[in-house]
Design an enzyme around this catalytic site. Structure first.
Site, PDB file in Angstrom:
ATOM      1  N   CYS A 142      -3.562   2.917   4.338  1.00 56.32           N
ATOM      2  CA  CYS A 142      -2.939   3.276   3.063  1.00 56.32           C
ATOM      3  C   CYS A 142      -3.449   4.636   2.597  1.00 56.32           C
ATOM      4  O   CYS A 142      -2.815   5.297   1.790  1.00 56.32           O
ATOM      5  CB  CYS A 142      -3.156   2.210   2.014  1.00 56.32           C
ATOM      6  SG  CYS A 142      -4.867   1.865   1.725  1.00 56.32           S
ATOM      7  N   LYS A 152      -6.035 -15.976   2.981  1.00 54.65           N
ATOM      8  CA  LYS A 152      -4.882 -15.976   3.900  1.00 54.65           C
ATOM      9  C   LYS A 152      -4.779 -14.567   4.511  1.00 54.65           C
ATOM     10  O   LYS A 152      -4.326 -13.621   3.866  1.00 54.65           O
ATOM     11  CB  LYS A 152      -3.599 -16.336   3.142  1.00 54.65           C
ATOM     12  CG  LYS A 152      -2.374 -16.375   4.030  1.00 54.65           C
ATOM     13  CD  LYS A 152      -1.522 -15.151   3.747  1.00 54.65           C
ATOM     14  CE  LYS A 152      -0.361 -14.974   4.669  1.00 54.65           C
ATOM     15  NZ  LYS A 152      -0.690 -14.484   6.000  1.00 54.65           N
ATOM     16  N   GLU A 196      -3.967  -3.592  -4.235  1.00 49.78           N
ATOM     17  CA  GLU A 196      -4.084  -2.287  -3.579  1.00 49.78           C
ATOM     18  C   GLU A 196      -2.890  -2.153  -2.651  1.00 49.78           C
ATOM     19  O   GLU A 196      -2.702  -2.997  -1.769  1.00 49.78           O
ATOM     20  CB  GLU A 196      -5.386  -2.183  -2.780  1.00 49.78           C
ATOM     21  CG  GLU A 196      -6.621  -1.993  -3.628  1.00 49.78           C
ATOM     22  CD  GLU A 196      -6.519  -0.886  -4.651  1.00 49.78           C
ATOM     23  OE1 GLU A 196      -5.796   0.105  -4.410  1.00 49.78           O
ATOM     24  OE2 GLU A 196      -7.128  -1.021  -5.725  1.00 49.78           O
ATOM     25  N   GLU A 204       6.377   5.614   2.003  1.00 48.94           N
ATOM     26  CA  GLU A 204       5.261   5.357   2.926  1.00 48.94           C
ATOM     27  C   GLU A 204       5.827   4.946   4.287  1.00 48.94           C
ATOM     28  O   GLU A 204       6.623   4.013   4.376  1.00 48.94           O
ATOM     29  CB  GLU A 204       4.379   4.232   2.375  1.00 48.94           C
ATOM     30  CG  GLU A 204       3.192   3.948   3.273  1.00 48.94           C
ATOM     31  CD  GLU A 204       2.236   2.902   2.693  1.00 48.94           C
ATOM     32  OE1 GLU A 204       2.700   1.822   2.312  1.00 48.94           O
ATOM     33  OE2 GLU A 204       1.026   3.193   2.634  1.00 48.94           O
TER      34      GLU A 204
END
Ligand SMILES: NC(=O)C1=CN([C@@H]2O[C@H](COP(=O)(O)OP(=O)(O)OC[C@H]3O[C@@H](n4cnc5c(N)ncnc54)[C@H](OP(=O)(O)O)[C@@H]3O)[C@@H](O)[C@H]2O)C=CC1
Ligand SMILES: O=C(O)CCC(=O)C(=O)O
Length: 488
Positions: free
Chosen positions: A289, A180, A255, A390
């Site tokens: 990231c 997905k 992750e 973040e």
């Protein structure tokens, strides 16, 4: 006005058939460089679609597992060749769908091909060890076997590389796949799956279901027919993947985010450190990231560094990633743009000094895209939100320190631990940094972003589930070890 020139509808791929979702409903994929341009339509899939995909993957499991590693590897080599023929089309789709520049998209497509070839070779490598048994007549050995069906949930920021770095090892080690992709990257994913179809991958081995994470992703997490779950994305969703997997005893791998520091020591090569900060922090509009977001600079070099960084960042051209002269594209969607703008506001409110950018560009040609200027804050301290959370946008936070010890302390003072870098010529600084920094990817005189496909990749602390992807580490997740004992 909405432009719908060549918008194509992409279907799900289940049991080697391209099929509509049972919902008969579509989601439009917009070009972030121009919100009025529809790149294509994807299926707004249902739980039932996921169930069908998992059934197909379950049925295909045995046949795929029974092939030799070399035979599975040959399929991966073929997929790589088909992708190579369609390189331009895939890279252009990637840029139109999520906005990174065509140069980066081409590089990422080539990287996807290289990953396929790397894992194709794995099909010929060892799958276990012979271990001396206590009984001298017995043979004891280990053999790695596939998990079964791998459920793969991917983000939009690396639409080619991440799906491939999860699917290629899943397949080579004998698993079948239900993937997905993120809605913003689903057309690129469909094109990769078309390459797999063209390469003749057998029925049911790879299945694609597009749509909303809360429906399609959630069903993959909960489905008892899915034996392993691999996820890249936000910490919030990652946590629900972990909880769902633990609840039903499935293997999982996550992750997630980063808040990656670059330390610039007094003795750093100034030009290299500036270029690495810009490339690591602002390429892909900061949507990696591994992107640099905290720039911790020692006071002796601070003024020179700051001046050169501002000068070079002012030269950045923002615009449609399809255009040759553009260095930085838009944010992926309106939500992401608003998130970035709201972090910039918070930075100002909390007392950081906005030294560059911070706005949407004024150029009328860019008004329909999700653009934001490259942004630099100074006077940032550890407690500020922009030093802790973040942002996933082109925002750099400059922090001045007197000593390397202090810089290291600041580098570690966040919940994340993905990537970290230092620029220095001092060997003691280097080794102290390598030893002490809390990050899964440690760079000396390199930018924080960018990973090598043949090396393990993953983070510490909240950045990952402790597992590693890519290189030989991928085997750990996608296989289980059988210890075999044979006595004549
Ligand atoms: N580590 C990384 O590489 C990435 C980090 N991020 C971080 O996450 C933030 C938000 O980005 P976003 O795209 O929303 O990231 P998400 O974590 O929401 O998305 C990642 C993937 O998970 C899917 N998903 C969403 N909700 C669920 C759910 N309840 N169950 C299962 N799967 C789900 C998404 O589907 P869909 O979006 O199609 O609904 C997508 O395929 C960014 O600002 C950034 O900080 C984002 C992307 C990559
Ligand atoms: O830096 C890279 O090349 C990969 C980074 C990554 O995995 C990510 O941003 O999700």
């Amino acid at each position: 006005m909405t432009v719908q020139t060549t918008a194509v509808t992409y279907q799900n791929f289940i049991n080697n058939q391209w099929v509509n979702s049972t919902s008969e409903d579509l989601i439009s994929s917009l070009n972030p460089a121009n919100r009025n341009e529809i790149v294509g339509y994807i299926q707004n899939s249902t739980e039932e679609d996921v169930d069908r995909a998992v059934e197909a993957a379950k049925k295909a499991k045995k046949g795929w597992r029974k092939l030799s590693g070399a035979e599975r590897g040959n399929y991966l080599y073929k997929i790589a060749s088909v992708m190579e023929e369609r390189h331009k089309e895939i890279a252009e789709t990637l840029t139109k769908e999520m906005g990174k520049t065509l140069l980066e998209a081409k590089g990422e497509t080539s990287r996807g091909i290289a990953i396929l070839r790397y894992f194709a070779g794995e099909g010929m490598r060892d799958t276990g060890d012979v271990i001396p048994a206590s009984d001298s007549k017995a043979l004891m050995y280990t053999n790695r076997v596939p998990l079964g069906v791998a459920g793969i949930i991917t983000p939009w920021n690396f639409p080619v590389a991440i799906p491939i770095w999860k699917m290629a090892p899943a397949l080579i080690y004998g698993n079948t796949v239900v993937i997905k992709p993120a809605q913003e990257a689903a057309i690129t994913a469909a094109k990769i799956i078309e390459c797999m179809e063209e390469a003749g991958v057998p029925e049911g081995v790879v299945n694609l279901v597009t749509g909303r994470g809360s429906i399609v992703g959630q069903r993959i997490i909960e489905h008892t027919g899915v034996n392993g779950l691999t996820f890249t994305g936000s910490n919030k969703v990652g946590k629900s993947v972990a909880e769902g997997a633990v609840a039903r005893g499935a293997k999982f791998q996550l992750e997630m985010g980063g808040k990656n520091p670059i330390i610039v020591a007094d003795d750093a090569d100034l030009e290299q450190a500036v270029e690495a900060t810009i490339s690591g922090g602002l390429r892909s509009t900061g949507q990696k990231c591994t992107a640099t977001s905290r720039v911790i600079v020692q006071e002796g070099i601070y003024e020179q560094f700051r001046e050169r960084l501002l000068e070079r960042t002012r030269e950045i051209t923002v615009g449609d990633g399809m255009k040759d002269h553009v260095w930085m594209g838009p944010c992926v969607n309106e939500n992401q743009l608003n998130t970035v703008l709201s972090y910039i506001e918070t930075g100002k409110e909390e007392g950081a000094t906005l030294s560059l950018g911070g706005e949407r560009p004024r150029d009328p040609e860019l008004e329909n895209g999700f653009y934001v200027e490259p942004t630099i804050f100074e006077d940032v301290n550890q407690d500020m939100t922009i030093a802790q959370e973040e942002i996933f946008g082109p925002v750099l936070a400059l922090m001045k320190v007197d000593t390397i010890e202090k810089a290291l302390e600041m580098a570690n003072d966040v919940t994340f631990g993905l990537s970290a870098s230092i620029f220095t010529k001092n060997i003691d600084n280097m080794f102290e940094f390598i030893d002490e920094v809390e990050a899964g990817l440690v760079r000396v005189n390199f930018e924080t972003a960018g990973v090598e496909l043949q090396a393990p990749f993953g983070g510490m602390k909240d950045s990952s589930s402790g597992s590693r992807e890519q290189g030989t580490a991928a085997k750990e997740f996608f296989t289980s070890i059988k210890t075999v004992y044979v006595k004549p």
